[in-house]
Enzyme design. Structure first.
Site, PDB file in Angstrom:
ATOM      1  N   GLU A   1      -5.171   3.453   4.538  1.00  0.00           N
ATOM      2  CA  GLU A   1      -4.388   2.200   3.770  1.00  0.00           C
ATOM      3  C   GLU A   1      -4.708   2.188   2.226  1.00  0.00           C
ATOM      4  O   GLU A   1      -3.724   2.009   1.526  1.00  0.00           O
ATOM      5  CB  GLU A   1      -5.054   1.089   4.384  1.00  0.00           C
ATOM      6  CG  GLU A   1      -4.338  -0.238   4.004  1.00  0.00           C
ATOM      7  CD  GLU A   1      -4.820  -1.754   4.702  1.00  0.00           C
ATOM      8  OE1 GLU A   1      -4.192  -2.068   5.845  1.00  0.00           O
ATOM      9  OE2 GLU A   1      -5.991  -2.039   4.229  1.00  0.00           O
TER      10      GLU A   1
ATOM     11  N   ASP B   1       9.045   3.184   5.636  1.00  0.00           N
ATOM     12  CA  ASP B   1       8.785   3.322   4.378  1.00  0.00           C
ATOM     13  C   ASP B   1       9.686   2.482   3.380  1.00  0.00           C
ATOM     14  O   ASP B   1      10.816   2.169   3.801  1.00  0.00           O
ATOM     15  CB  ASP B   1       9.408   4.766   3.821  1.00  0.00           C
ATOM     16  CG  ASP B   1       9.129   5.138   2.562  1.00  0.00           C
ATOM     17  OD1 ASP B   1       7.973   5.042   1.827  1.00  0.00           O
ATOM     18  OD2 ASP B   1      10.043   5.815   1.674  1.00  0.00           O
TER      19      ASP B   1
ATOM     20  N   HIS C   1       0.639  -1.074   0.127  1.00  0.00           N
ATOM     21  CA  HIS C   1       0.036  -0.031  -0.012  1.00  0.00           C
ATOM     22  C   HIS C   1       0.829   1.283   0.190  1.00  0.00           C
ATOM     23  O   HIS C   1       1.960   1.258   0.504  1.00  0.00           O
ATOM     24  CB  HIS C   1      -0.976  -0.029   1.306  1.00  0.00           C
ATOM     25  CG  HIS C   1      -1.888  -1.213   1.268  1.00  0.00           C
ATOM     26  ND1 HIS C   1      -2.977  -1.044   0.502  1.00  0.00           N
ATOM     27  CD2 HIS C   1      -2.026  -2.097   2.152  1.00  0.00           C
ATOM     28  CE1 HIS C   1      -3.692  -2.355   0.870  1.00  0.00           C
ATOM     29  NE2 HIS C   1      -2.971  -2.875   1.591  1.00  0.00           N
TER      30      HIS C   1
END
Lengths: 137, 137, 137, 137, 137, 137
Positions: free
Chosen positions: B126, B81, B43
């Site tokens: 999300e 990340d 995502h």
């Protein structure tokens, strides 16, 4: 005969990593940085498929969007959604799943299923800040 | 003393799968469906961190957004990340990385670093169609 | 026991007019302006349904979003989408379909189908510039 | 002489149904599905009008956006907003109001009012997921 | 008596700088960084005004949005749009125009003009990534 | 050799006024209206830079987005962000900072730094409702 471009959005969520199997891991890391994380990362891909052609005088449609939606779902969304692109999508077995390459793969999968008289363009958002466009040139 | 809520957006891209290690694979598939794909999906998470408190009369700030941005980057973005949440983020070693649980983990990581007098809320998208909100209740 | 709000978006397209059948047409026009056009106008309604409650320790879910999506589709989208709200949705036979009233109708239709321990909020965008929120207060 | 495309957004809300009056009702339903509901449905149409041409050296404008906004309001928004396209807009008396046909109608209404040296393109979002583009080809 | 929150969006473009006139320029630069540029910078502010109260049984409205839009235009947009907040808006003569302070100024300007029985909230986006919320607490 | 367009978004906040120094103030006001406010106003500019060319077979990239991001930051964002375009950006000393002219300036600054074989397009949103596109024609 007016030619209109008709566009339809869809979306899929997938994992991937950027990786060239002909390179060493060190070179992959050097070129692709954190995108080459071997454990994968992922995206919500937003896909826009555009077809351009004359308006059919009886329907007022360039192409029935219900039909385009069905093709997009069967050929792309059902195959890519909630998948690991590197591991589970055949086209990326030997092809690095960059946004550029994914857009070409999608275009090639859709092209045979859409009337040849219609021009086809694929726009793919990898993130809201990065996107690519491919028209078969 | 006027109390204002100040909100800051950031984003990270990550892979995950939904998985309860106490369950059989069959039960994981039954409950989590395609979200439990063992090869992961992913995502673009969009994160909004909100802090509520009085406006400081000298600065006109509830909290310096440059400081909040720095905390968010160091504690959340740099850690999440381009990562695989299940495999690479310690908090999810034994915790299913649902959006709900991720929002609680983010809240718990940020809470000690933000002035106790400020109320803290975490909103996590999300996908553009699924999001969660956690305020520490 | 952490309480998280989980939100799910959906959309439907419908026609409506604002109209109080107890009033003269002149009064309807005076109060509702072009929104009272007897030939109807329409909107792309964007609906966000939010449920708030504790995270279930086994699933990491407040509520299975697949289940919420199913309820929203069966109770709201299938009933409202591509419909004329005044003419074809029973709840508006004697109720003016303002965004306010639509949000209450949606809330009342969903409430019996969602676990009583979960708080329910309905957010309804009539346009990107006008929206309403109803939490059952 | 640099040629720039300048784009301006506006919006209108309208009801419509898809309907070919040369066909039986059964055929309309077969082809247009729920979009042919005789009681109408509706949309928030988002309109982008683009004009392309050289930058005027004195103003730095391709075209004064205040003027374009005025033309769009007078010719399109005032005529289409809060209307039933099938029943109340003359151009659709014998023309099916698909997004494709609406974009052509808008283009034809604007073309005579915009300097012939400027290229004109109309983009029309019927929903955030369906849109069309017409450039007079 | 159902209580609904009704929200209306508007926007204005303005210049500002962050500056505390009780401080030295050096301290302003230290605290506010590039936001204290004496030549100003600017933003597209997006404003959401929300009012919460019971639905009026005759109209189906909490408050007539046409009336709210008129108040927002007269009190806020006409006063702030295309202005330099520091130099041209009286409220900021001695008040630093942070997003926090602007939201309080807007709330204070609107409060006397909206029915006391309605709760009022102001949400102000300074950028798509920074926003504030004030409810008069 | 597939040619793909790759697009990258960034943003900067700046003050400006529209002003032609060869004109009287009265004429500036007549033509540019409130945009000519001598005290300046401002915008959140959203910038999209697009490069089009063949996919490099080894990387799967048209151009490394990390490199494009770096060029955009150094050449545009660091120079324009939180600045007064009229007063502080050399290119606008004798050039009216309309969106059209800003897009040409950005294109001219980027063109020498991007491979000549790649086509370059600049899209600049002055507001969410006004934007311009320049491709060097």
């Amino acid at each position: 005969m007016n030619k209109v471009t008709v566009c339809r959005k869809a979306h899929f969520n997938a994992a991937h990593k950027l990786y060239n199997s002909d390179w060493t891991d060190a070179r992959n890391t050097l070129v692709f940085g954190k995108c080459s994380n071997p454990n994968f990362h992922g995206h919500n891909y937003e896909l826009i498929v555009s077809v351009k052609g004359p308006i059919h005088p009886e329907t007022g449609f360039v192409m029935d969007m219900k039909e385009l939606k069905k093709i997009m779902n069967e050929e792309i969304i059902d195959v890519f959604d909630h998948k690991n692109l590197n591991e589970e999508v055949a086209e990326f077995e030997n092809l690095n799943p960059t946004a550029e390459n994914i857009s070409v793969v999608i275009w090639n999968k859709l092209r045979p299923l859409i009337d040849k008289k219609l021009e086809l363009t694929v726009t793919l958002y990898e993130t809201p800040r990065n996107f690519v466009i491919f028209s078969g040139e």
